[in-house]
Scaffold this motif. Structure first.
Motif, PDB file in Angstrom:
ATOM      1  N   SER A 169      -5.936   4.734   3.303  1.00 20.35           N
ATOM      2  CA  SER A 169      -5.632   3.585   4.159  1.00 20.35           C
ATOM      3  C   SER A 169      -4.457   3.882   5.087  1.00 20.35           C
ATOM      4  O   SER A 169      -4.485   3.525   6.264  1.00 20.35           O
ATOM      5  CB  SER A 169      -5.319   2.357   3.320  1.00 20.35           C
ATOM      6  N   MET A 170      -3.438   4.548   4.569  1.00 17.84           N
ATOM      7  CA  MET A 170      -2.290   4.858   5.412  1.00 17.84           C
ATOM      8  C   MET A 170      -2.608   5.953   6.431  1.00 17.84           C
ATOM      9  O   MET A 170      -2.064   5.954   7.536  1.00 17.84           O
ATOM     10  CB  MET A 170      -1.090   5.249   4.553  1.00 17.84           C
ATOM     11  N   ILE A 171      -3.508   6.872   6.096  1.00 18.37           N
ATOM     12  CA  ILE A 171      -3.943   7.882   7.072  1.00 18.37           C
ATOM     13  C   ILE A 171      -4.658   7.207   8.231  1.00 18.37           C
ATOM     14  O   ILE A 171      -4.381   7.480   9.406  1.00 18.37           O
ATOM     15  CB  ILE A 171      -4.842   8.936   6.401  1.00 18.37           C
ATOM     16  N   PHE A 172      -5.601   6.303   7.926  1.00 25.41           N
ATOM     17  CA  PHE A 172      -6.318   5.590   8.974  1.00 25.41           C
ATOM     18  C   PHE A 172      -5.395   4.664   9.751  1.00 25.41           C
ATOM     19  O   PHE A 172      -5.568   4.472  10.960  1.00 25.41           O
ATOM     20  CB  PHE A 172      -7.490   4.802   8.400  1.00 25.41           C
TER      21      PHE A 172
ATOM     22  N   MET B 199       0.828  -1.206   0.000  1.00 26.93           N
ATOM     23  CA  MET B 199       0.000   0.000   0.000  1.00 26.93           C
ATOM     24  C   MET B 199       0.865   1.260   0.000  1.00 26.93           C
ATOM     25  O   MET B 199       0.513   2.254  -0.631  1.00 26.93           O
ATOM     26  CB  MET B 199      -0.942   0.008   1.199  1.00 26.93           C
ATOM     27  N   ILE B 200       1.995   1.228   0.677  1.00 26.78           N
ATOM     28  CA  ILE B 200       2.899   2.382   0.658  1.00 26.78           C
ATOM     29  C   ILE B 200       3.487   2.579  -0.734  1.00 26.78           C
ATOM     30  O   ILE B 200       3.597   3.707  -1.222  1.00 26.78           O
ATOM     31  CB  ILE B 200       4.005   2.213   1.728  1.00 26.78           C
ATOM     32  N   ILE B 201       3.835   1.497  -1.391  1.00 27.63           N
ATOM     33  CA  ILE B 201       4.328   1.594  -2.766  1.00 27.63           C
ATOM     34  C   ILE B 201       3.241   2.158  -3.677  1.00 27.63           C
ATOM     35  O   ILE B 201       3.520   2.932  -4.592  1.00 27.63           O
ATOM     36  CB  ILE B 201       4.826   0.220  -3.262  1.00 27.63           C
ATOM     37  N   GLY B 202       1.997   1.809  -3.419  1.00 26.41           N
ATOM     38  CA  GLY B 202       0.883   2.338  -4.201  1.00 26.41           C
ATOM     39  C   GLY B 202       0.737   3.841  -4.078  1.00 26.41           C
ATOM     40  O   GLY B 202       0.250   4.503  -4.993  1.00 26.41           O
ATOM     41  N   MET B 203       1.168   4.405  -2.964  1.00 27.94           N
ATOM     42  CA  MET B 203       1.114   5.858  -2.799  1.00 27.94           C
ATOM     43  C   MET B 203       2.148   6.566  -3.674  1.00 27.94           C
ATOM     44  O   MET B 203       1.954   7.714  -4.047  1.00 27.94           O
ATOM     45  CB  MET B 203       1.352   6.239  -1.338  1.00 27.94           C
ATOM     46  N   PHE B 204       3.234   5.893  -3.990  1.00 26.49           N
ATOM     47  CA  PHE B 204       4.305   6.511  -4.762  1.00 26.49           C
ATOM     48  C   PHE B 204       4.172   6.295  -6.262  1.00 26.49           C
ATOM     49  O   PHE B 204       5.019   6.758  -7.023  1.00 26.49           O
ATOM     50  CB  PHE B 204       5.662   5.994  -4.285  1.00 26.49           C
ATOM     51  N   MET B 205       3.140   5.601  -6.696  1.00 29.89           N
ATOM     52  CA  MET B 205       2.923   5.390  -8.122  1.00 29.89           C
ATOM     53  C   MET B 205       2.484   6.695  -8.778  1.00 29.89           C
ATOM     54  O   MET B 205       1.586   7.368  -8.271  1.00 29.89           O
ATOM     55  CB  MET B 205       1.833   4.346  -8.356  1.00 29.89           C
ATOM     56  N   PRO B 206       3.081   7.050  -9.883  1.00 29.27           N
ATOM     57  CA  PRO B 206       2.612   8.246 -10.591  1.00 29.27           C
ATOM     58  C   PRO B 206       1.206   8.019 -11.150  1.00 29.27           C
ATOM     59  O   PRO B 206       0.806   6.894 -11.446  1.00 29.27           O
ATOM     60  CB  PRO B 206       3.615   8.419 -11.730  1.00 29.27           C
ATOM     61  N   LEU B 207       0.482   9.089 -11.295  1.00 30.65           N
ATOM     62  CA  LEU B 207      -0.896   9.008 -11.774  1.00 30.65           C
ATOM     63  C   LEU B 207      -0.968   8.433 -13.186  1.00 30.65           C
ATOM     64  O   LEU B 207      -1.910   7.718 -13.516  1.00 30.65           O
ATOM     65  CB  LEU B 207      -1.532  10.397 -11.732  1.00 30.65           C
ATOM     66  N   GLU B 208       0.030   8.700 -13.992  1.00 27.09           N
ATOM     67  CA  GLU B 208       0.038   8.197 -15.364  1.00 27.09           C
ATOM     68  C   GLU B 208       0.129   6.679 -15.411  1.00 27.09           C
ATOM     69  O   GLU B 208      -0.409   6.035 -16.313  1.00 27.09           O
ATOM     70  CB  GLU B 208       1.195   8.801 -16.159  1.00 27.09           C
ATOM     71  N   VAL B 209       0.819   6.091 -14.455  1.00 29.45           N
ATOM     72  CA  VAL B 209       0.955   4.635 -14.415  1.00 29.45           C
ATOM     73  C   VAL B 209      -0.375   3.985 -14.057  1.00 29.45           C
ATOM     74  O   VAL B 209      -0.689   2.893 -14.531  1.00 29.45           O
ATOM     75  CB  VAL B 209       2.055   4.242 -13.394  1.00 29.45           C
TER      76      VAL B 209
END
Length: 97
Positions: free
Chosen positions: A65-68, A21-31
């Motif tokens: 999810s990471m905020i919660f 989930m943390i890696i998902g936060m760093f994905m660029p929007l274009e990907v």
């Protein structure tokens, strides 16, 4: 519910799922948008509210999810233990505590 499961429950791949989930936060929007556009086209959701809902979920889920998760880690475990001693099950812990 996902953040509660990762923060409070003990299961086998908990840290791997949190890292994912943390890696998902760093994905660029274009990907994210290209596979999402293909998914919307394949499900025939073009120009519908379903496409909008699906895209907002795909973009916002890792961050929320990471905020919660951070919030739930900050709650002392003693409160949870006291509620369990009073007879609260896992659902009541999630909803009431």
């Amino acid at each position: 519910m996902f953040a509660f499961a990762v923060a409070r429950m003990r299961w086998r791949f908990r840290s791997a799922v949190r890292t994912y989930m943390i890696i998902g936060m760093f994905m660029p929007l274009e990907v994210i948008m290209i596979p999402l556009a293909i998914l919307v086209r394949d499900f025939h959701l073009t120009n519908t509210y379903g496409a909008l809902i699906l895209s907002y979920i795909a973009i916002g889920l890792p961050f929320s999810s990471m905020i919660f998760y951070g919030f739930l880690i900050g709650i002392p475990k003693e409160i949870e233990e006291a509620a369990c001693m009073d007879g609260a099950n896992i659902y009541r812990l999630f909803l009431k505590i």
